[in-house]
Design a protein around this motif. Structure first.
Motif, PDB file in Angstrom:
ATOM      1  N   LEU A   6      42.969  68.662   8.935  1.00  0.00           N
ATOM      2  CA  LEU A   6      42.071  68.202   7.876  1.00  0.00           C
ATOM      3  C   LEU A   6      42.203  66.688   7.739  1.00  0.00           C
ATOM      4  CD1 LEU A   6      40.185  69.370   5.597  1.00  0.00           C
ATOM      5  CD2 LEU A   6      42.131  69.103   4.080  1.00  0.00           C
ATOM      6  N   PRO A   7      41.095  65.933   7.894  1.00  0.00           N
ATOM      7  CA  PRO A   7      41.257  64.472   7.885  1.00  0.00           C
ATOM      8  C   PRO A   7      41.335  63.891   6.472  1.00  0.00           C
ATOM      9  CG  PRO A   7      39.056  65.078   8.625  1.00  0.00           C
ATOM     10  CD  PRO A   7      39.737  66.329   8.213  1.00  0.00           C
ATOM     11  N   ILE A   8      42.281  64.383   5.700  1.00  0.00           N
ATOM     12  CA  ILE A   8      42.545  63.809   4.380  1.00  0.00           C
ATOM     13  C   ILE A   8      44.016  63.405   4.371  1.00  0.00           C
ATOM     14  CG2 ILE A   8      42.757  64.307   1.920  1.00  0.00           C
ATOM     15  CD1 ILE A   8      40.427  66.234   2.210  1.00  0.00           C
ATOM     16  N   THR A   9      44.274  62.120   4.142  1.00  0.00           N
ATOM     17  CA  THR A   9      45.664  61.666   4.128  1.00  0.00           C
ATOM     18  C   THR A   9      46.231  61.813   2.724  1.00  0.00           C
ATOM     19  OG1 THR A   9      45.082  59.413   3.539  1.00  0.00           O
ATOM     20  CG2 THR A   9      45.115  59.934   5.892  1.00  0.00           C
TER      21      THR A   9
ATOM     22  N   VAL B 172      27.030  64.807   3.712  1.00  0.00           N
ATOM     23  CA  VAL B 172      27.124  66.185   3.211  1.00  0.00           C
ATOM     24  C   VAL B 172      27.878  67.064   4.205  1.00  0.00           C
ATOM     25  CG1 VAL B 172      25.708  68.244   2.885  1.00  0.00           C
ATOM     26  CG2 VAL B 172      25.159  66.167   1.640  1.00  0.00           C
ATOM     27  N   GLY B 173      27.635  66.812   5.503  1.00  0.00           N
ATOM     28  CA  GLY B 173      28.269  67.618   6.535  1.00  0.00           C
ATOM     29  C   GLY B 173      29.787  67.520   6.515  1.00  0.00           C
ATOM     30  N   CYS B 174      30.319  66.321   6.233  1.00  0.00           N
ATOM     31  CA  CYS B 174      31.778  66.167   6.205  1.00  0.00           C
ATOM     32  C   CYS B 174      32.420  67.167   5.252  1.00  0.00           C
ATOM     33  CB  CYS B 174      32.152  64.748   5.781  1.00  0.00           C
ATOM     34  SG  CYS B 174      31.876  63.545   7.088  1.00  0.00           S
ATOM     35  N   PHE B 175      31.829  67.298   4.074  1.00  0.00           N
ATOM     36  CA  PHE B 175      32.430  68.208   3.107  1.00  0.00           C
ATOM     37  C   PHE B 175      32.173  69.663   3.483  1.00  0.00           C
ATOM     38  CE2 PHE B 175      32.281  64.157   0.976  1.00  0.00           C
ATOM     39  CZ  PHE B 175      33.581  64.084   0.500  1.00  0.00           C
ATOM     40  N   ALA B 176      31.032  69.931   4.123  1.00  0.00           N
ATOM     41  CA  ALA B 176      30.771  71.296   4.584  1.00  0.00           C
ATOM     42  C   ALA B 176      31.827  71.711   5.609  1.00  0.00           C
ATOM     43  CB  ALA B 176      29.376  71.390   5.188  1.00  0.00           C
ATOM     44  N   VAL B 177      32.142  70.804   6.530  1.00  0.00           N
ATOM     45  CA  VAL B 177      33.123  71.122   7.569  1.00  0.00           C
ATOM     46  C   VAL B 177      34.515  71.266   6.942  1.00  0.00           C
ATOM     47  CG1 VAL B 177      34.343  70.132   9.544  1.00  0.00           C
ATOM     48  CG2 VAL B 177      31.856  70.140   9.489  1.00  0.00           C
ATOM     49  N   MET B 178      34.861  70.363   6.007  1.00  0.00           N
ATOM     50  CA  MET B 178      36.193  70.443   5.403  1.00  0.00           C
ATOM     51  C   MET B 178      36.323  71.664   4.502  1.00  0.00           C
ATOM     52  SD  MET B 178      37.454  66.563   4.667  1.00  0.00           S
ATOM     53  CE  MET B 178      36.045  65.942   3.772  1.00  0.00           C
ATOM     54  N   ARG B 179      35.204  72.106   3.920  1.00  0.00           N
ATOM     55  CA  ARG B 179      35.238  73.315   3.084  1.00  0.00           C
ATOM     56  C   ARG B 179      35.155  74.579   3.933  1.00  0.00           C
ATOM     57  NH1 ARG B 179      32.379  72.817  -2.286  1.00  0.00           N
ATOM     58  NH2 ARG B 179      31.514  74.784  -1.674  1.00  0.00           N
ATOM     59  N   ARG B 180      35.162  74.441   5.213  1.00  0.00           N
ATOM     60  CA  ARG B 180      35.071  75.568   6.153  1.00  0.00           C
ATOM     61  C   ARG B 180      33.834  76.410   5.893  1.00  0.00           C
ATOM     62  NH1 ARG B 180      41.230  77.908   6.506  1.00  0.00           N
ATOM     63  NH2 ARG B 180      42.187  76.107   5.529  1.00  0.00           N
TER      64      ARG B 180
ATOM     65  N   LYS C 249      35.529  65.044  12.511  1.00  0.00           N
ATOM     66  CA  LYS C 249      36.802  65.675  12.164  1.00  0.00           C
ATOM     67  C   LYS C 249      37.773  65.598  13.337  1.00  0.00           C
ATOM     68  CE  LYS C 249      38.749  69.870  10.282  1.00  0.00           C
ATOM     69  NZ  LYS C 249      38.793  71.247  10.786  1.00  0.00           N
ATOM     70  N   HIS C 250      37.236  65.656  14.555  1.00  0.00           N
ATOM     71  CA  HIS C 250      38.111  65.532  15.730  1.00  0.00           C
ATOM     72  C   HIS C 250      38.692  64.137  15.869  1.00  0.00           C
ATOM     73  CE1 HIS C 250      36.000  69.055  17.946  1.00  0.00           C
ATOM     74  NE2 HIS C 250      36.904  69.458  17.090  1.00  0.00           N
ATOM     75  N   LEU C 251      37.908  63.137  15.440  1.00  0.00           N
ATOM     76  CA  LEU C 251      38.274  61.762  15.748  1.00  0.00           C
ATOM     77  C   LEU C 251      39.010  61.069  14.607  1.00  0.00           C
ATOM     78  CD1 LEU C 251      34.927  60.709  17.485  1.00  0.00           C
ATOM     79  CD2 LEU C 251      37.070  61.400  18.572  1.00  0.00           C
ATOM     80  N   ALA C 252      38.778  61.485  13.365  1.00  0.00           N
ATOM     81  CA  ALA C 252      39.300  60.741  12.217  1.00  0.00           C
ATOM     82  C   ALA C 252      40.611  61.314  11.724  1.00  0.00           C
ATOM     83  CB  ALA C 252      38.280  60.773  11.081  1.00  0.00           C
ATOM     84  N   THR C 253      41.481  60.430  11.206  1.00  0.00           N
ATOM     85  CA  THR C 253      42.685  60.923  10.538  1.00  0.00           C
ATOM     86  C   THR C 253      42.581  60.759   9.030  1.00  0.00           C
ATOM     87  OG1 THR C 253      43.666  58.777  10.936  1.00  0.00           O
ATOM     88  CG2 THR C 253      44.297  60.538  12.443  1.00  0.00           C
ATOM     89  N   GLY C 254      41.576  60.051   8.559  1.00  0.00           N
ATOM     90  CA  GLY C 254      41.450  59.859   7.117  1.00  0.00           C
ATOM     91  C   GLY C 254      40.028  60.085   6.662  1.00  0.00           C
TER      92      GLY C 254
ATOM     93  N   LEU D 276      33.948  59.968   7.143  1.00  0.00           N
ATOM     94  CA  LEU D 276      32.601  59.753   6.603  1.00  0.00           C
ATOM     95  C   LEU D 276      31.832  58.741   7.457  1.00  0.00           C
ATOM     96  CD1 LEU D 276      33.439  59.594   2.765  1.00  0.00           C
ATOM     97  CD2 LEU D 276      32.429  61.505   4.008  1.00  0.00           C
ATOM     98  N   LEU D 277      32.507  57.646   7.835  1.00  0.00           N
ATOM     99  CA  LEU D 277      31.832  56.606   8.622  1.00  0.00           C
ATOM    100  C   LEU D 277      31.422  57.127   9.994  1.00  0.00           C
ATOM    101  CD1 LEU D 277      33.940  53.424   7.764  1.00  0.00           C
ATOM    102  CD2 LEU D 277      31.546  53.889   7.168  1.00  0.00           C
ATOM    103  N   ILE D 278      32.334  57.859  10.651  1.00  0.00           N
ATOM    104  CA  ILE D 278      32.030  58.364  11.994  1.00  0.00           C
ATOM    105  C   ILE D 278      30.877  59.364  11.926  1.00  0.00           C
ATOM    106  CG2 ILE D 278      32.921  59.670  13.958  1.00  0.00           C
ATOM    107  CD1 ILE D 278      35.686  58.476  13.347  1.00  0.00           C
ATOM    108  N   ALA D 279      30.925  60.265  10.954  1.00  0.00           N
ATOM    109  CA  ALA D 279      29.882  61.293  10.854  1.00  0.00           C
ATOM    110  C   ALA D 279      28.522  60.654  10.615  1.00  0.00           C
ATOM    111  CB  ALA D 279      30.212  62.276   9.733  1.00  0.00           C
ATOM    112  N   VAL D 280      28.471  59.688   9.700  1.00  0.00           N
ATOM    113  CA  VAL D 280      27.195  59.021   9.418  1.00  0.00           C
ATOM    114  C   VAL D 280      26.706  58.284  10.666  1.00  0.00           C
ATOM    115  CG1 VAL D 280      26.154  57.111   8.133  1.00  0.00           C
ATOM    116  CG2 VAL D 280      27.512  58.835   6.932  1.00  0.00           C
ATOM    117  N   SER D 281      27.616  57.594  11.360  1.00  0.00           N
ATOM    118  CA  SER D 281      27.204  56.857  12.561  1.00  0.00           C
ATOM    119  C   SER D 281      26.626  57.796  13.605  1.00  0.00           C
ATOM    120  CB  SER D 281      28.399  56.108  13.166  1.00  0.00           C
ATOM    121  OG  SER D 281      29.018  55.325  12.186  1.00  0.00           O
TER     122      SER D 281
END
Lengths: 235, 252
Positions: free
Chosen positions: A81-84, B18-26, B195-200, B205-210
């Protein structure tokens, strides 16, 4: 002394299984209530009823202006999960409308290094994750802390440090503490009151009255030998 | 050209966020299914000779309220229910819509938007983007633990409802452009890639929007060069980003 929390006839059922039944107790301001009892006696369920996330019968009344910090026993977090930790604490700062500086203060209080907090929360080791949850709870300066097995997974010096922090906060800020613990020596040392949950009998009183071999055997349904390592030097 | 691109790009930004939160909310699968519910709405609107986008939006909002109520009132596991309810919506919708209109509803296309439609679309995108950024702290805490959110003073039911409505609005924004079947993908694929690329959180959010914006841009330009509809090309490009990200996936 004013009560921070009054609970009257609290009941919680899951289907036909009644987990808590007609539980009543109150918690004075700045006191420490330890909740003990065997597995499955409803300790965590009690906490969830107190914070209002599961339906319950009876009454739970918090004093006006109470701010609750809750440290759950464990959370199920995806490893990637990418939340630190910092994301998580900053989110709390935003929601609690406190300055982002509070993040640093909370990390200091729980001795969590900022570079550790910069890792994704799902990848944190157990003890560090527990510290992060405590930091989260402490942001926004709670008046009450609900602690579910607070130091499970924390090494011993870490555990001592966390308890020292809590004691200090309690002295400084009229903090009330509700604590679920299996470590009876800790309970003996820190608690002003003990609530013992059990399928057989529920009891409530000062540690000296509750932590007797007879009472413990009643509660746990088996003979318990409880040795005091350090003797009572608590409150 | 600028006018033709403004709405797709605004919609892409909204979809990425919106997608970032959809993916994180499974809710990856659920969100695909939710977008299908637009189809019967489009069918009914066409039958009544109303604007099909309005019909799609109305159906999406209704479907969203239904999911939210199921989640919060019944505590029934929603995965299966969502799958069944929304597959049924797709089936009923296909019966109500037919021929050329069905293809357009499913995959997008179907001519230029009017000035009013574009303006409404831009306002809708701004609403979604504004909400997601403003509510991101509440959304983060609620997805990590509803219990912690509650003690932090977050109204979990309310923020979940607003999120699902933002999700529905995002899908509605993409209906003309991508259609019922593909819009869910523009929400999910860029976020899953991020989600694959980001650690934070900010990086995600920036990667998904881009990725959403680049895919949409590439889809529009390549589409017109290849004489294809923009929608399918957009999703193909987004999928390409996803597969590349699998190779670069950060090790955990």
């Amino acid at each position: 002394m004013t009560d921070v929390l009054q609970v009257a006839h609290l009941s919680v059922s899951f289907g036909k299984n009644r987990v808590l039944d007609g539980l009543s107790f109150s918690v004075p301001e700045a006191s420490t209530l330890a909740i003990i009892g065997p597995n499955g006696s409803g300790k965590t369920v009690l906490f969830k009823a107190l914070i209002g996330t599961i339906p319950h019968g009876g009454e739970v009344r918090w004093a006006a202006g109470s701010r609750i910090g809750y440290v759950p026993q464990k959370l199920d977090i995806e490893r990637d999960l990418p939340i630190t930790g910092l994301d998580f604490l900053r989110a709390k700062a935003a929601v609690a409308r406190v300055s982002p500086e509070e993040v640093r203060r909370a990390l200091d209080l729980v001795s969590l290094a900022p570079e550790v907090a910069a890792e994704p929360i799902g990848a944190l080791a157990g003890g560090n994750f527990q510290r992060l949850l405590l930091a989260f709870a402490l942001m926004g300066r709670p008046t009450v802390l609900l602690f579910d097995e607070p130091t499970a997974g924390v090494d011993e010096p870490g555990e001592a440090g966390i308890y020292a922090t809590i004691r200090r906060l309690q002295k400084e800020g009229r903090l009330t503490l509700l604590l679920i613990s299996h470590e009876l020596s800790l309970v003996y040392r820190y608690a002003t009151h003990v609530l013992c949950l059990s399928r057989w009998r529920t009891c409530y009183g000062p540690p000296l009255e509750i932590l007797t071999p007879e009472r413990l055997q009643e509660a746990y349904g088996t003979a318990m030998s409880f040795h005091l390592h350090d003797g009572p030097n608590g409150p | 050209m600028v006018r033709d691109l403004a709405l797709p790009l605004a919609m892409a930004v909204a979809a990425g966020l919106v997608g970032c939160f959809a993916v994180m909310r499974r809710m990856t699968l659920a969100s695909d299914a939710i977008s299908h519910v637009a189809l019967p709405g489009i069918g009914v609107a066409l039958a009544l000779q109303l604007n099909p986008l309005l019909g799609g939006l109305a159906a999406l909002l209704l479907g969203t309220l239904l999911i939210w109520a199921l989640e919060h009132k019944t505590r029934v596991p929603t995965e299966a229910l969502i799958g069944v309810v929304f597959s049924a919506a797709l089936a009923v919708g296909s019966m109500l819509t037919s021929g050329e209109e069905l293809i357009e509803a499913l995959f997008g296309g179907g001519g230029r938007l009017s000035g009013v439609e574009t303006l409404l679309g831009l306002i809708g995108s701004a609403l979604v983007i504004g909400f997601t950024l403003r509510a991101r702290s509440r959304l983060v805490i609620a997805l990590v633990s509803p219990d912690l959110a509650r003690t932090a003073g977050v109204d979990v039911a309310a923020v979940n409802l607003l999120y699902l409505l933002a999700f529905a609005l995002t899908v509605a924004l993409g209906l003309r452009y991508l259609g019922v079947l593909l819009m869910g993908s523009l929400v999910i694929i860029p976020a899953a890639t991020a989600k694959h690329l980001a650690t934070g959180l900010t990086a995600m959010l920036l990667i998904a929007v881009s990725i959403a914006v680049l895919s949409t841009l590439a889809g529009t330009l390549l589409g017109s060069a290849l004489h294809q509809d923009a929608g399918p090309v957009t999703i193909a490009v987004a999928a390409l980003f996803f597969f590349v990200s699998l190779a670069r996936r950060r090790s955990v």
